[in-house]
Enzyme design. Structure first.
Site, PDB file in Angstrom:
ATOM      1  N   LEU A   1       0.815  -1.229   0.000  1.00 11.79           N
ATOM      2  CA  LEU A   1       0.000   0.000   0.000  1.00 11.79           C
ATOM      3  C   LEU A   1       0.846   1.277   0.000  1.00 11.79           C
ATOM      4  O   LEU A   1       0.541   2.240   0.718  1.00 11.79           O
ATOM      5  CB  LEU A   1      -0.960   0.013   1.205  1.00 11.79           C
TER       6      LEU A   1
ATOM      7  N   CYS B   1      -6.408  -6.282   1.176  1.00  7.99           N
ATOM      8  CA  CYS B   1      -4.978  -6.245   0.843  1.00  7.99           C
ATOM      9  C   CYS B   1      -4.243  -7.319   1.639  1.00  7.99           C
ATOM     10  O   CYS B   1      -4.273  -7.309   2.866  1.00  7.99           O
ATOM     11  CB  CYS B   1      -4.376  -4.873   1.151  1.00  7.99           C
TER      12      CYS B   1
ATOM     13  N   ASN C   1      -9.774  -9.639  -5.260  1.00  6.85           N
ATOM     14  CA  ASN C   1      -8.403  -9.172  -5.080  1.00  6.85           C
ATOM     15  C   ASN C   1      -7.479 -10.400  -5.266  1.00  6.85           C
ATOM     16  O   ASN C   1      -7.926 -11.458  -5.688  1.00  6.85           O
ATOM     17  CB  ASN C   1      -8.259  -8.513  -3.696  1.00  6.85           C
TER      18      ASN C   1
HETATM   19  C1  SIN Z   1      -0.531  -3.560  -2.173  1.00  4.78           C
HETATM   20  O1  SIN Z   1      -0.317  -2.345  -2.237  1.00  4.78           O
HETATM   21  O2  SIN Z   1       0.121  -4.294  -1.407  1.00  4.78           O
HETATM   22  C2  SIN Z   1      -1.583  -4.199  -3.038  1.00  4.78           C
HETATM   23  C3  SIN Z   1      -2.934  -3.790  -2.605  1.00  4.78           C
HETATM   24  C4  SIN Z   1      -3.917  -4.916  -2.589  1.00  4.78           C
HETATM   25  O3  SIN Z   1      -3.629  -6.017  -3.049  1.00  4.78           O
HETATM   26  O4  SIN Z   1      -5.028  -4.718  -2.090  1.00  4.78           O
END
Ligand code: SIN
Length: 303
Positions: free
Chosen positions: A73, A131, A193
């Site tokens: 993130l 996430c 996701n």
């Molecule tokens: C990430 O920034 O780690 C990916 C975000 C996600 O898979 O929701």
């Protein structure tokens, strides 16, 4: 002449194609390659209350038919998104954008959405409860009916725009999670996701990704996405955005037949930055091939 328009929670999209969050930044980099106004919309990089540097590198592992990411993130934080990223985007994108929001507490989700709510450019919130790359973050919310319900209610209290909960496939029963979102007032859900995955380097015997595990996406996960979109769309009345391994106009039609109102394209953008533009250009040809006059008529049309 075929009709590619779909309606997503009160806003008409020229086509159902939505570059998925995390694969399209804040959009303006892609506008140097092509006119991004051809998109239905796009979901911008997952935004948190505070800036985040993200996970240690390496963060990517290539796999056959996909890749593992553990970005963590990385984002400039909500205030910079409002003050810098959205004004830059406004110069190149004249449609409503989807705001993808992540958090580590119910209060963080609420506050981030509250700050973004007044941005006129934003048409929808995509609330990421899935996430897999941050400990104590989105995924821990997305695996519990109680937690998704709390996040949904909290965000609903402070937003005037539709909220779409982004769901994880890393659960036993995605239908019950989707229903909990609907019962708590979510306007839509998006899925799937990434799937939690891992690779090990044979020479070093260490995980390829520094965070050990990451989210697996790409062509290989498409059948999982189609199955989950089908199951969820049969069980809820709210619209479903389908995503997970979509890389062609044929895939778009297939996942819409499974029940998707709009379609996210993720990992394909990392392989070919023109992927979304190419899919949009190819849609009329493939629609004609399968005798489809209007895309909105095929949603959930799997017999
Ligand atoms: C990430 O920034 O780690 C990916 C975000 C996600 O898979 O929701």
């Amino acid at each position: 002449m075929v009709d590619t328009k779909v309606n997503l929670l009160g806003i008409t999209l020229d086509n159902p194609i939505i570059p998925a969050s995390g694969t399209f930044g804040f959009g303006y980099e892609f506008s140097e390659l092509y006119d991004i106004n051809c998109l239905g919309t796009f979901s911008f990089k997952g935004t948190t209350l505070e800036p985040r540097f993200g996970n240690p590198t390496p963060r990517i592992a290539e796999c056959s038919s996909g890749l593992i990411n553990s970005v963590g993130l990385q984002n400039p934080g909500v205030d910079k998104v409002i003050g810098e990223e959205l004004p830059k985007l406004a110069k190149v994108f004249n449609k409503k954008v989807m705001a993808n929001v992540s958090g580590f507490s119910v209060e963080e989700y609420r506050e981030t959405c509250r700050r973004l709510n007044d941005c006129e450019q934003i048409g929808w919130f995509e609330v990421n409860v899935s996430c897999p790359n941050v400990h104590g973050g989105g995924l821990s919310f997305g695996t519990s009916e109680k937690a998704v319900s709390e996040v949904t209610k909290a965000v609903k209290e402070v937003t005037t725009k539709p909220i779409i909960l982004k769901l994880s496939p890393n659960v036993t029963d995605i239908v019950s999670i989707a229903k909990a979102c609907e019962d708590a007032g979510a306007d839509g859900v998006s899925l799937i996701n990434t799937l939690l995955g891992m690779r090990i380097d044979l020479k070093t015997r260490k995980p390829v990704v520094a965070n050990r595990m990451g989210g697996f996406s790409g062509d290989a996960i498409f059948p999982v996405a189609v199955r989950m979109v089908h199951q969820v769309s049969k069980a809820v009345k709210i619209p479903v955005i389908g995503m997970g391994g979509v890389s062609s106009a044929e895939d778009v039609i297939e996942i819409m037949l499974a029940g998707a109102t709009a379609v996210g394209v993720g990992a394909a953008n990392l392989v070919n930055p023109y992927a979304c533009r190419d899919i949009i250009n190819d849609l009329p040809r493939v629609m004609e091939k399968y005798n489809i006059k209007s895309l909105s008529e095929i949603i959930g049309g799997c017999k």
